[in-house]
Design an enzyme around this catalytic site. Structure first.
Site, mmCIF file in Angstrom:
data_model
loop_
_atom_site.group_PDB
_atom_site.id
_atom_site.type_symbol
_atom_site.label_atom_id
_atom_site.label_comp_id
_atom_site.label_asym_id
_atom_site.label_seq_id
_atom_site.Cartn_x
_atom_site.Cartn_y
_atom_site.Cartn_z
ATOM 1 N N LYS A 127 -12.237 7.355 -7.787
ATOM 2 C CA LYS A 127 -11.481 6.790 -6.487
ATOM 3 C C LYS A 127 -12.524 5.967 -5.644
ATOM 4 O O LYS A 127 -13.773 6.408 -5.373
ATOM 5 C CB LYS A 127 -11.089 7.891 -5.604
ATOM 6 N N SER B 248 -3.039 8.539 -1.171
ATOM 7 C CA SER B 248 -3.723 7.600 -1.394
ATOM 8 C C SER B 248 -4.707 7.294 -2.435
ATOM 9 O O SER B 248 -4.808 5.939 -2.943
ATOM 10 C CB SER B 248 -4.795 7.332 0.029
ATOM 11 N N SER C 215 -3.624 13.247 -0.662
ATOM 12 C CA SER C 215 -3.855 12.116 -1.621
ATOM 13 C C SER C 215 -4.140 12.352 -3.065
ATOM 14 O O SER C 215 -4.085 11.493 -3.707
ATOM 15 C CB SER C 215 -5.112 11.237 -0.873
HETATM 16 N N1 GLN Z 1 -1.064 10.193 3.350
HETATM 17 C C1 GLN Z 1 -1.965 11.067 4.135
HETATM 18 C C2 GLN Z 1 -2.540 10.130 5.169
HETATM 19 O O1 GLN Z 1 -2.330 9.094 5.149
HETATM 20 C C3 GLN Z 1 -3.015 11.771 3.284
HETATM 21 C C4 GLN Z 1 -4.160 10.683 2.927
HETATM 22 C C5 GLN Z 1 -5.167 11.429 2.263
HETATM 23 O O2 GLN Z 1 -4.999 12.595 1.718
HETATM 24 N N2 GLN Z 1 -6.238 10.605 1.964
HETATM 25 O O3 GLN Z 1 -3.592 10.506 6.139
#
Ligand code: GLN
Length: 481
Positions: free
Chosen positions: A80, A155, A179
Site C-alpha cells: 500500500k 482504503s 481499510s
Molecule cells: N474508511 C475509514 C476512514 O475513512 C477507514 C480508513 C482506514 O482504515 N484507513 O477513515
C-alpha cells in the site's frame, strides 16, 4: 499443475525450493499477468519492474550457491502506498507527496526483504487512507476485479484488488477503521487487522496513530499466517509495538465458542445477513458452539471513530506545510502571505474535511464536548468487548453491511460513505484483532465474514478461518481475460 501466476505464497516457496521453477520465471509470469489485467484494474501507483527482476535474480543466485533464501523467498508483494519504501516513491495517493521518495524502509518492509520477499510496487488507496472505495485517490480509482463497474472497497483498495486479480502473490495494507478488511471483503480475499501493537508502525505514514495497524491481504489463510509471523514483533522504532508468540496453521479442528453479533446482522442487507447466518451454521457443523449476543455500546462506535480519527488526522497532517513536506514553489511564485494556505489547497476534499472536523473537535471549548466524550465511549466499548471475550472465543458478523456498490454511489455524501465502516471500526477502537474471510457471492459480488478476538488472540481467528475456508471452498480467481 496450477498456472505459475496463480500459485499461493506457500506454493511459490515450495516450488522454488524444490527447483520446479526459478524466481525469475515466477516474477516474469506475475509481470505478464499485470500487463494483461492492470489496464482494467488500475491497482498500482508505482510498478518497480526492474527492482522485482533483480531481486528475483538474486534469489536464484542464492539457490544456486545453496545459501539461505528466507521463508518468503520468491513471493511477490504489493505494498500500500502509505508504507515507506526506500528509494521507491511513496505518495499516499496524494498530490502533496507526488515526488516523495523515502530514505528508509518501514520496519515491515525490512522484515519482508530479509525473508526473501520480492517487492513489486506500490498500490493505490484513498488519499492518506481516508475513504472506503479508492475514489478519493488523487491519481485514479481502482476497479473491483469481480465486476469492473464496482468499487473494490478502501482504503487499501489497490491491495485487495491486486491480490484478487493475481497481480501479486500477497499484499500489505493498513487498517485504521477497516481499510484492510473492507477491500478484502469486497474483493473476496483474506485480510487481517492485527492487535494494536503486534506489528510495528514505523514507516507507516500516519493517519490516526492510536487506531491503525499494518496487516496482510492474501488469497489463503495459510499465506496470511506466513505473512503475519514475518511482520509481527517488538520494534525499537515503535514504542507501541509488543512481542507476540508466532501463529501456527492448525493441524486439528478446534472447538470454539462463537457468538454472532445480533446488531451487525439486523442492520445489514438481506443477502449479506443470509450468507452470514448460513456460515454460522457451518461453525456448528465443524463442532463449534454458536450463540447470538447483543453489544449495548455498539451504536457509539461510528461517531466515536470519526471524531477520534479526524482529530488525530488533523494533527498528523499539519506537517504538510511546505516547510517540512510539500511543494517547492519556483522562486518568483513564493508569496509570504499565502505560503501555508496554498499548500492546503493541494489536499483533496475529503482530506480537507477531516482536517476541519479534527481541528474543530480539538479546539478549546469543544474538546470536552466531542474529543473527550469520544475517548470515553471508546473505553466503554472496549470494556464491553473484553467482558464478552471472557465467555466467547470469537465474535462474528458481516465485514461490510452491504454488497460492493457502483462507482459514484456514495462519493457525494460523506455520511453515506462513513456509514459503510460501521462494522469494522469496532476492532480499531478496541485495539483487538479482526479478520475478513470470503464466504460467498451474491449476484457475482463477494461477501466477507468478520471474525474478532481478544487482544493478541490472532491464533483463534486463524483456527476459525482455516476450518471455514476448507468447508466453504469458494471460487478464488475472477474471470478477467
Ligand atoms: N474508511 C475509514 C476512514 O475513512 C477507514 C480508513 C482506514 O482504515 N484507513 O477513515
Amino acid at each position: 499443475m496450477t498456472k505459475l501466476d496463480d500459485l499461493l505464497a506457500y506454493e511459490v516457496v515450495e516450488g522454488l525450493t524444490e527447483g520446479q521453477f526459478t524466481a525469475e520465471e515466477y516474477v516474469i509470469s506475475i509481470l505478464k499477468r499485470i500487463e494483461e489485467v492492470e489496464p482494467k484494474i488500475h491497482s498500482f501507483i508505482t510498478l518497480d519492474t526492474e527492482g522485482a527482476l533483480s531481486s528475483a535474480k538474486l534469489i536464484d543466485k542464492k539457490i544456486r550457491e545453496k545459501e539461505d533464501i528466507g521463508q518468503l523467498a520468491g513471493v511477490t508483494v504489493g505494498i500500500k502506498d502509505n508504507i515507506s519504501t526506500k528509494g521507491i516513491k511513496t505518495t499516499c495517493a496524494s498530490k502533496i507527496l507526488e515526488n516523495y521518495v523515502p530514505t528508509y524502509d518501514a520496519t515491515v518492509i525490512r522484515n519482508l526483504k530479509e525473508n526473501g520477499a520480492i517487492l513489486l510496487g506500490k498500490l493505490n488507496l484513498d488519499e492518506f487512507g481516508m475513504g472506503s472505495t479508492t475514489e478519493y485517490s488523487r491519481y485514479h480509482p481502482t476497479h473491483n476485479p469481480w465486476n469492473l463497474d464496482y468499487v473494490p472497497g478502501g482504503s487499501s483498495g489497490g491491495s485487495g484488488a491486486a491480490v484478487a486479480a493475481g497481480e501479486c502473490t500477497v499484499a500489505l495494507g493498513s487498517d485504521t477503521g477497516g481499510s484492510i478488511r473492507c477491500p478484502s471483503s469486497f474483493c473476496s480475499v483474506v485480510g487481517l487487522k492485527p492487535t494494536y501493537g503486534r506489528v510495528s508502525r514505523s514507516g507507516l505514514i500516519s493517519y490516526a496513530n492510536s487506531l491503525e495497524q499494518i496487516g496482510p491481504i492474501c488469497r489463503s489463510v495459510k499465506d496470511l499466517v506466513m505473512m503475519l509471523n514475518i511482520i509481527s514483533g517488538k520494534d525499537a522504532m515503535d514504542n507501541t509495538s509488543m512481542p507476540s508468540s508466532p501463529i501456527t496453521v492448525p493441524n486439528k479442528s478446534n472447538k470454539l465458542n462463537v457468538a454472532v453479533i445480533k446488531e451487525l446482522i439486523t442492520d445489514s442487507d438481506q443477502e449479506v445477513a443470509k450468507s452470514v447466518y448460513s456460515t454460522s451454521e457451518k461453525f456448528q457443523e465443524i463442532g463449534c458452539s454458536c450463540e447470538e449476543v447483543s453489544i449495548k455500546n455498539l451504536h457509539y462506535a461510528l461517531p466515536s471513530y470519526y471524531t477520534l480519527a479526524s482529530a488525530e488526522a488533523s494533527s498528523n497532517l499539519a506537517r504538510y506545510d511546505n516547510i517540512r513536506y510539500g511543494f517547492d514553489y519556483p522562486i518568483g511564485e513564493y508569496k509570504w502571505d499565502t505560503y501555508f494556505s496554498n499548500v492546503r489547497e493541494n489536499f483533496g476534499e475529503e482530506v480537507k474535511r477531516r482536517i476541519l472536523i479534527g481541528s474543530y473537535v480539538l479546539s478549546s471549548g469543544y474538546y470536552g464536548k466531542y474529543y473527550l466524550k469520544a475517548r470515553r465511549l471508546r473505553s466503554l466499548l472496549r470494556l464491553e468487548l473484553l467482558t464478552l471475550f471472557k465467555k466467547y472465543d470469537v465474535l462474528i458478523g458481516p465485514t461490510m453491511p452491504i454488497l460492493p456498490f457502483k462507482f459514484g454511489e456514495k462519493i457525494d455524501d460523506p455520511i453515506k460513505m462513513y456509514l459503510v465502516d460501521v462494522n469494522t471500526v469496532i476492532a480499531n477502537l478496541a485495539g483487538i484483532p479482526a479478520i475478513s474471510l470470503p464466504i460467498g457471492f451474491s449476484n457475482g459480488l463477494p461477501i466477507g465474514l468478520q471474525i474478532m478476538a481478544a487482544p493478541f488472540e490472532e491464533q483463534k481467528l486463524i483456527d476459525a478461518s482455516y476450518e471455514l475456508e476448507r468447508v466453504i471452498d469458494i471460487q478464488r480467481r475472477p474471470n478477467l481475460i
